[in-house]
Structures are given as C-alpha cells and as structure tokens.
Design a protein around this motif. Structure first.
Motif, PDB file in Angstrom:
ATOM      1  N   VAL A  75     -10.178 -68.027  71.603  1.00  0.00           N
ATOM      2  CA  VAL A  75      -9.476 -69.441  71.630  1.00  0.00           C
ATOM      3  C   VAL A  75     -10.218 -70.256  71.041  1.00  0.00           C
ATOM      4  O   VAL A  75      -9.737 -71.596  70.725  1.00  0.00           O
ATOM      5  CB  VAL A  75      -9.099 -69.710  73.088  1.00  0.00           C
ATOM      6  N   PHE A  78      -9.121 -72.557  68.161  1.00  0.00           N
ATOM      7  CA  PHE A  78      -7.845 -73.413  68.449  1.00  0.00           C
ATOM      8  C   PHE A  78      -8.333 -74.604  68.959  1.00  0.00           C
ATOM      9  O   PHE A  78      -7.545 -75.447  69.335  1.00  0.00           O
ATOM     10  CB  PHE A  78      -6.806 -72.672  69.363  1.00  0.00           C
ATOM     11  N   LEU A 118      -5.117 -77.296  74.448  1.00  0.00           N
ATOM     12  CA  LEU A 118      -4.774 -77.124  73.044  1.00  0.00           C
ATOM     13  C   LEU A 118      -4.291 -78.300  72.560  1.00  0.00           C
ATOM     14  O   LEU A 118      -3.038 -78.953  73.124  1.00  0.00           O
ATOM     15  CB  LEU A 118      -3.553 -76.011  72.985  1.00  0.00           C
ATOM     16  N   ARG A 123       0.118 -75.123  66.690  1.00  0.00           N
ATOM     17  CA  ARG A 123      -0.603 -73.833  66.630  1.00  0.00           C
ATOM     18  C   ARG A 123      -0.420 -73.081  68.158  1.00  0.00           C
ATOM     19  O   ARG A 123      -0.803 -72.224  68.258  1.00  0.00           O
ATOM     20  CB  ARG A 123      -2.089 -73.973  66.416  1.00  0.00           C
ATOM     21  N   PHE A 127      -1.709 -69.143  69.034  1.00  0.00           N
ATOM     22  CA  PHE A 127      -2.511 -69.262  70.147  1.00  0.00           C
ATOM     23  C   PHE A 127      -2.064 -68.380  71.122  1.00  0.00           C
ATOM     24  O   PHE A 127      -3.090 -67.375  71.803  1.00  0.00           O
ATOM     25  CB  PHE A 127      -2.666 -70.566  70.670  1.00  0.00           C
TER      26      PHE A 127
END
Length: 236
Positions: A75, A78, A118, A123, A127
């Motif tokens: 992650v 992101f 996020l 995205r 993700f």
C-alpha cells in the motif's frame, strides 16, 4: 432540496394575547430552517485485519507481523505520508473450536490491524486489487469522507439560518407585521436533519479470498451534509 418547517403559530398567538399588565409583552415568533449541501467524497479509510492461529504463540505473532509487513509494502505507493498508514499492536489469545459438543484448544491466535487513508479515490480500484492479493484475513472498515467536512457542514448550517429568516419574513408578511431583531439562534445539532455526512462502514471476512459479510461499492456516492437552525425573531 431545501425544506422549511415552521413552528411559530402557538408562540405568535401567545404574544398577541391581551394582558392587564402595564408591561408590553415581547411579541416574537420561532421558526426552524433546514439546509443541505452535497459533495463527492475525496478520501477513503480502509482497515484490514490479519489473524493467524499456530501451535506456539511466537509462531502466530511472527506470521502476523510478516503479513503486516507485506501489506505495508503493497500500500505504500498509494499513500501520501507516513501518517496515512497506522498499525495497531499485536493482540493474542487462546483459540478454541467446538467438536462434538466439546471445546477443543486449537492453538494461539495473534491478530493485528492496519488502517490506510487513501487520498486519491481514482486509485481505489487498483489499490483494492493489490490489497486482496495479500494474505489479509478481513476488511474491517471501509468508509468514504471529505477532507473539508467541517466547512461543508458550516455552509449547510448557514443555508439553514438563511432559510429560517426567509420563513420568518413570509410569516410576518402574511400577518401584516414587520420582522424585528433576531433574538436567538440555536443550531439543532441533535436533529435528524443535522448530519455530518458519513457513509456506512463495512465488514468483510475473506475466506481463502472468498468474501463473506457486507459488500462495498468502489464507486462512492454523494455525501449529504445537513444543518438545522431554530431562530427566534421579534415582531415590530
């Protein structure tokens, strides 16, 4: 849509009732105004959980931390800052299951959760694809929000205030009266019409990447922020 609910007639009649006192009664009306404003969310918060049961506690904790490390690496591309990734401490417990009406000890369970913010919802789909390729046990929370939620709620409240004054003007015009000074303004925070604009959280178990529990939408819907104001105005 803006709605206006008026609650002034009983107070108005009371203010106009003749009195034997030499003091002129304070003639006033009370109105309630509602305001709403909508906005698309601009961020999401996802909490995942990793849980393993092993014969030894040390083995379970090591397995959990290994997967949490894997998820953190997946992650990382992101997120914006380190603050967008929050990890809980490892919790441990004995794990049991029922067999033939008996409670059987199966090992030691270790659990740890990871919360990701996020900021770029464009995205979200890649993700989630990357996240589901890891060995997470469940998605405990996924919700959408707006970074300017406080400002949006204040704007909805100001709309509600303006609507309450418009309602007062209409009542005064209908009664052949003039609106005087504003005597009191109260925000109805606890009312059903006064919301901060949140989306329902989800909880999803992952069984070998099969999904159970509540599903979620990858396309967030509009969030509605609402305000409600009760205003007391004098009659000239």
């Amino acid at each position: 849509m803006k709605r206006i609910i008026l609650s002034c007639l009983p107070l108005l009649l009371f203010g106009c009732t003749p009195t034997s006192s030499t003091t002129v009664p304070n003639r006033q009306i009370t109105v309630v105004g509602y305001g709403k404003i909508s906005a698309y969310p601009d961020q999401a918060e996802i909490t995942v959980q990793v849980s393993f049961t092993k014969p030894k506690l040390k083995e379970a904790a090591a397995e959990v931390q290994a997967v949490i490390g894997q998820v953190s690496g997946v992650v990382k591309p992101f997120i914006r800052t380190a603050q967008d990734l929050r990890t809980s401490t490892v919790s441990t417990n004995k794990d049991y299951e029922y067999r033939n009406g008996k409670e059987i000890f199966t090992g030691f369970q270790a659990t740890q959760s990871l919360t990701i913010t996020l900021a770029d919802l464009k995205r979200l789909e890649p993700f989630m694809e990357a996240l589901l390729q890891t060995r997470i046990s469940s998605i405990r929370h996924l919700s959408y929000s707006h970074t300017q939620a406080d400002s949006l709620h204040r704007e909805a409240t100001l709309i509600a205030l303006r609507n309450s004054l418009k309602a007062a003007d209409k009542l005064c015009a209908g009664l052949g009266q003039k609106r005087g000074a504003v005597l009191q303004v109260e925000e109805k925070v606890g009312s059903e019409e006064g919301s901060w604009g949140t989306t329902p959280p989800v909880e999803m178990e992952l069984y070998g990447k099969g999904m159970g529990g509540r599903s979620f939408r990858l396309t967030p819907e509009l969030i509605e922020y609402a305000g409600a104001v009760q205003t007391v105005v004098a009659l000239e």
